[in-house]
Design a protein around this motif. Structure first.
Motif, PDB file in Angstrom:
ATOM      1  N   LEU A   1       0.865  -1.171   0.000  1.00 39.29           N
ATOM      2  CA  LEU A   1       0.000   0.000   0.000  1.00 39.29           C
ATOM      3  C   LEU A   1       0.901   1.219   0.000  1.00 39.29           C
ATOM      4  O   LEU A   1       1.726   1.387   0.898  1.00 39.29           O
ATOM      5  N   SER A   2       0.801   2.042  -1.022  1.00 37.82           N
ATOM      6  CA  SER A   2       1.723   3.175  -1.122  1.00 37.82           C
ATOM      7  C   SER A   2       1.013   4.499  -1.353  1.00 37.82           C
ATOM      8  O   SER A   2       1.656   5.527  -1.535  1.00 37.82           O
ATOM      9  N   THR A   3      -0.306   4.480  -1.353  1.00 38.50           N
ATOM     10  CA  THR A   3      -1.050   5.733  -1.534  1.00 38.50           C
ATOM     11  C   THR A   3      -1.854   6.014  -0.276  1.00 38.50           C
ATOM     12  O   THR A   3      -2.504   5.119   0.282  1.00 38.50           O
ATOM     13  N   ALA A   4      -1.807   7.269   0.166  1.00 35.25           N
ATOM     14  CA  ALA A   4      -2.513   7.699   1.381  1.00 35.25           C
ATOM     15  C   ALA A   4      -2.182   6.812   2.570  1.00 35.25           C
ATOM     16  O   ALA A   4      -3.046   6.525   3.411  1.00 35.25           O
ATOM     17  N   ILE A   5      -0.927   6.376   2.659  1.00 34.58           N
ATOM     18  CA  ILE A   5      -0.571   5.423   3.716  1.00 34.58           C
ATOM     19  C   ILE A   5      -0.580   6.058   5.104  1.00 34.58           C
ATOM     20  O   ILE A   5      -0.760   5.367   6.094  1.00 34.58           O
ATOM     21  N   LYS A   6      -0.386   7.371   5.173  1.00 33.39           N
ATOM     22  CA  LYS A   6      -0.418   8.020   6.482  1.00 33.39           C
ATOM     23  C   LYS A   6      -1.811   7.949   7.106  1.00 33.39           C
ATOM     24  O   LYS A   6      -1.961   7.978   8.328  1.00 33.39           O
ATOM     25  N   LYS A   7      -2.837   7.849   6.258  1.00 38.70           N
ATOM     26  CA  LYS A   7      -4.215   7.799   6.756  1.00 38.70           C
ATOM     27  C   LYS A   7      -4.771   6.373   6.765  1.00 38.70           C
ATOM     28  O   LYS A   7      -5.934   6.162   7.112  1.00 38.70           O
ATOM     29  N   GLU A   8      -3.915   5.406   6.416  1.00 39.24           N
ATOM     30  CA  GLU A   8      -4.342   4.019   6.380  1.00 39.24           C
ATOM     31  C   GLU A   8      -4.383   3.442   7.793  1.00 39.24           C
ATOM     32  O   GLU A   8      -3.454   3.621   8.584  1.00 39.24           O
ATOM     33  N   ILE A   9      -5.487   2.740   8.140  1.00 35.53           N
ATOM     34  CA  ILE A   9      -5.593   2.100   9.447  1.00 35.53           C
ATOM     35  C   ILE A   9      -4.621   0.922   9.494  1.00 35.53           C
ATOM     36  O   ILE A   9      -4.635   0.045   8.621  1.00 35.53           O
ATOM     37  N   ILE A  10      -3.784   0.905  10.517  1.00 39.13           N
ATOM     38  CA  ILE A  10      -2.788  -0.151  10.651  1.00 39.13           C
ATOM     39  C   ILE A  10      -3.431  -1.391  11.261  1.00 39.13           C
ATOM     40  O   ILE A  10      -4.161  -1.313  12.254  1.00 39.13           O
ATOM     41  N   LEU A  11      -3.127  -2.545  10.659  1.00 37.56           N
ATOM     42  CA  LEU A  11      -3.653  -3.825  11.134  1.00 37.56           C
ATOM     43  C   LEU A  11      -2.526  -4.695  11.680  1.00 37.56           C
ATOM     44  O   LEU A  11      -1.344  -4.477  11.368  1.00 37.56           O
ATOM     45  N   ALA A  12      -2.902  -5.652  12.490  1.00 38.52           N
ATOM     46  CA  ALA A  12      -1.915  -6.617  12.984  1.00 38.52           C
ATOM     47  C   ALA A  12      -1.306  -7.381  11.818  1.00 38.52           C
ATOM     48  O   ALA A  12      -1.987  -7.685  10.831  1.00 38.52           O
ATOM     49  N   GLU A  13      -0.023  -7.662  11.920  1.00 37.19           N
ATOM     50  CA  GLU A  13       0.757  -8.371  10.892  1.00 37.19           C
ATOM     51  C   GLU A  13       1.108  -7.489   9.709  1.00 37.19           C
ATOM     52  O   GLU A  13       1.744  -7.972   8.760  1.00 37.19           O
ATOM     53  N   ASP A  14       0.716  -6.198   9.732  1.00 39.59           N
ATOM     54  CA  ASP A  14       1.206  -5.275   8.707  1.00 39.59           C
ATOM     55  C   ASP A  14       2.717  -5.107   8.865  1.00 39.59           C
ATOM     56  O   ASP A  14       3.247  -5.162   9.975  1.00 39.59           O
ATOM     57  N   ILE A  15       3.387  -4.873   7.760  1.00 41.27           N
ATOM     58  CA  ILE A  15       4.825  -4.562   7.799  1.00 41.27           C
ATOM     59  C   ILE A  15       4.986  -3.109   7.367  1.00 41.27           C
ATOM     60  O   ILE A  15       4.641  -2.753   6.240  1.00 41.27           O
ATOM     61  N   LEU A  16       5.502  -2.300   8.294  1.00 38.74           N
ATOM     62  CA  LEU A  16       5.700  -0.884   8.009  1.00 38.74           C
ATOM     63  C   LEU A  16       7.122  -0.687   7.489  1.00 38.74           C
ATOM     64  O   LEU A  16       8.099  -1.074   8.145  1.00 38.74           O
ATOM     65  N   ILE A  17       7.238  -0.078   6.338  1.00 38.25           N
ATOM     66  CA  ILE A  17       8.562   0.203   5.768  1.00 38.25           C
ATOM     67  C   ILE A  17       8.836   1.688   5.966  1.00 38.25           C
ATOM     68  O   ILE A  17       8.121   2.542   5.437  1.00 38.25           O
ATOM     69  N   VAL A  18       9.857   1.978   6.777  1.00 40.02           N
ATOM     70  CA  VAL A  18      10.119   3.359   7.183  1.00 40.02           C
ATOM     71  C   VAL A  18      11.592   3.711   6.992  1.00 40.02           C
ATOM     72  O   VAL A  18      12.457   2.845   6.948  1.00 40.02           O
ATOM     73  N   VAL A  19      11.841   5.016   6.892  1.00 39.54           N
ATOM     74  CA  VAL A  19      13.195   5.553   6.791  1.00 39.54           C
ATOM     75  C   VAL A  19      13.314   6.681   7.805  1.00 39.54           C
ATOM     76  O   VAL A  19      12.417   7.524   7.901  1.00 39.54           O
ATOM     77  N   GLY A  20      14.414   6.683   8.558  1.00 39.89           N
ATOM     78  CA  GLY A  20      14.601   7.761   9.519  1.00 39.89           C
ATOM     79  C   GLY A  20      15.729   7.487  10.489  1.00 39.89           C
ATOM     80  O   GLY A  20      16.456   6.489  10.349  1.00 39.89           O
ATOM     81  N   PRO A  21      15.886   8.343  11.489  1.00 41.82           N
ATOM     82  CA  PRO A  21      16.960   8.179  12.479  1.00 41.82           C
ATOM     83  C   PRO A  21      16.810   6.883  13.261  1.00 41.82           C
ATOM     84  O   PRO A  21      15.686   6.421  13.504  1.00 41.82           O
ATOM     85  N   PRO A  22      17.915   6.291  13.688  1.00 42.27           N
ATOM     86  CA  PRO A  22      17.869   5.013  14.409  1.00 42.27           C
ATOM     87  C   PRO A  22      17.007   5.058  15.658  1.00 42.27           C
ATOM     88  O   PRO A  22      16.297   4.102  15.962  1.00 42.27           O
TER      89      PRO A  22
END
Length: 339
Positions: free
Chosen positions: A296-317
Motif C-alpha cells: 500500500l503506497s497511496t494515502a498510507i499516512k491515513k491508512e488504518i494499521i492492522l496486525a501483521e502489517d509490515i511498516l517500511i520506514v526511513v529515519g533516524p535510528p
C-alpha cells in the motif's frame, strides 16, 4: 610457528645445497655421490662407503655435521610441533564451532562464499545477524576462519552438511552458489528439511528462476539483472542513485531503512500512521505498508494499521527503535541499518 618452520626449511635447504656443492668442488665427487654423502652426514647415518679423503674435505665435513645436524634436528622438531598442534587445534576448533552452530536459532545459512556470498556475509556481520557459511574451497574457508566466521567446509547439496549448519533451526538460507542447478538442489534439500525456512536464491539464467520457484525459493535474485538496473538508475537518476548509495553504504549517514512487523497486541493496531507520528513525535518517513504480500503506497499516512502489517520506514535510528517497541515486535530480518 609457520614462519619459523619456513625459515628452518630454507636454512636446511641452504646447508644441504652448500654440502653437495662443497663435496663436488673439494672432493671432486660425482653429483650423486655428493648428494649421498651430504644426506648421510646430515642424517648422522655414516655408512662409511663414501667418505672425504682430503684434509680440506674432512674439515668441511666437520662443519657440515655441526651446522647440518643441528639445522635438521630443529627443522624436524618444528615440523612435528606444527603437525601435532595443528591437528589438535583443528580438532578442538571444529568441535567448538559445531557446538556454537548447534546453539544457534533463527540464523542465516549462506551457501557459497564467492563474490556474491562475500557481500552477503559482510552485510550480515555488519548488521550483527548470526550466520553460518558453507563453502567447499579450502582457501576461502581458511580466510573466513581468520575473520572468525562460522564456516563448514563441505558440499551444500549434501543433507548432512546442511544439518551441520543447523538448517532445521535456521530462519533463512541464501543459495549463492555459482551454478544455477546447484542452487535449485540446495533449495530443494533445505525446504525438505525445514518447510518454513526462507530461501533467497541466486539465479544467472532466466529459465532457472521458474525452477527455483518450483523448488520453494522465496526470493530469487539475478546479479546480472540487478547490476543492469543499477547502471540504468545511475544514468537516468544520478542524484537519486547517489542518495540511495549513501544511505546504504555511508556509515556516517545516521539513517535506517527498516521494515517492522506490527504485533497482534501492539498499540499501533487500529490507528493511522498520522496519529502515531503526531502523538509519539516520530521523525520517520513511512514509505509503504506491506499487507498480505501487497504494498500500500497511496494515502498510507491515513491508512488504518492492522496486525501483521509490515511498516517500511526511513529515519533516524532512535525513531526506528521507538517504533519497533510500539509495534511490540522485533525488527524483521531484512532490516538494513546504517549507523
Amino acid at each position: 610457528m609457520f614462519k619459523q618452520l619456513r625459515m628452518a626449511v630454507a636454512y636446511f635447504a641452504l646447508v644441504v645445497s652448500a654440502g653437495i656443492t662443497g663435496f663436488v668442488l673439494i672432493e671432486h665427487l660425482p653429483w650423486l655421490d655428493a648428494i649421498y654423502l651430504t644426506v648421510a652426514t646430515v642424517a648422522t647415518v655414516g655408512y662409511g662407503d663414501v667418505v672425504p679423503v682430503t684434509p680440506l674435505g674432512k674439515a668441511f665435513a666437520i662443519l657440515l655435521i655441526v651446522f647440518g645436524v643441528g639445522t635438521a634436528g630443529y627443522t624436524l622438531t618444528l615440523l612435528v610441533s606444527v603437525l601435532v598442534e595443528g591437528h589438535i587445534k583443528n580438532l578442538f576448533g571444529r568441535r567448538t564451532m559445531l557446538q556454537q552452530i548447534a546453539q544457534l536459532k533463527h540464523h542465516v545459512i549462506v551457501c557459497g562464499a564467492g563474490r556474491v556470498g562475500q557481500q552477503v556475509i559482510s552485510g550480515l556481520r555488519n548488521s550483527n545477524i548470526a550466520c553460518v557459511v558453507i563453502e567447499e574451497n579450502l582457501d576461502s574457508v581458511e580466510s573466513l576462519l581468520e575473520d572468525k566466521v562460522l564456516v563448514i567446509c563441505g558440499d551444500a547439496k549434501q543433507d548432512k552438511i546442511l544439518q551441520a549448519a543447523g538448517v532445521k533451526q535456521a530462519r533463512v538460507l541464501v543459495a549463492a552458489l555459482s551454478n544455477d542447478a546447484d542452487n535449485v538442489y540446495v533449495t530443494l534439500s533445505a525446504k525438505s528439511q525445514n518447510t518454513s525456512i526462507m530461501v533467497v536464491a541466486r539465479a544467472e539464467e532466466e529459465e532457472a528462476e521458474s525452477k527455483l520457484k518450483q523448488a520453494g525459493a522465496t526470493t530469487i535474485i539475478s546479479p546480472s539483472i540487478s547490476g543492469g538496473r543499477q547502471i540504468l538508475a545511475a544514468i537516468t537518476h544520478p542524484a537519486s542513485y547517489d542518495f540511495l548509495q549513501n544511505m546504504f553504504y555511508n556509515q556516517e549517514l545516521h539513517v535506517d531503512l527498516a521494515e517492522i512487523r506490527v504485533g497482534k497486541g501492539s498499540e499501533l493496531v487500529g490507528k493511522t500512521a498520522q496519529e502515531i507520528w503526531a502523538n509519539k513525535g516520530l521523525n520517520l518517513l513511512i514509505v509503504a505498508i506491506n499487507r498480505n504480500h501487497q504494498f500500500l503506497s497511496t494515502a498510507i499516512k491515513k491508512e488504518i494499521i492492522l496486525a501483521e502489517d509490515i511498516l517500511i520506514v526511513v529515519g533516524p535510528p532512535e525513531s526506528v527503535q521507538l517504533l519497533k517497541r510500539l509495534a511490540n515486535t522485533s525488527l524483521a530480518f531484512s532490516d538494513f541499518c546504517i549507523d
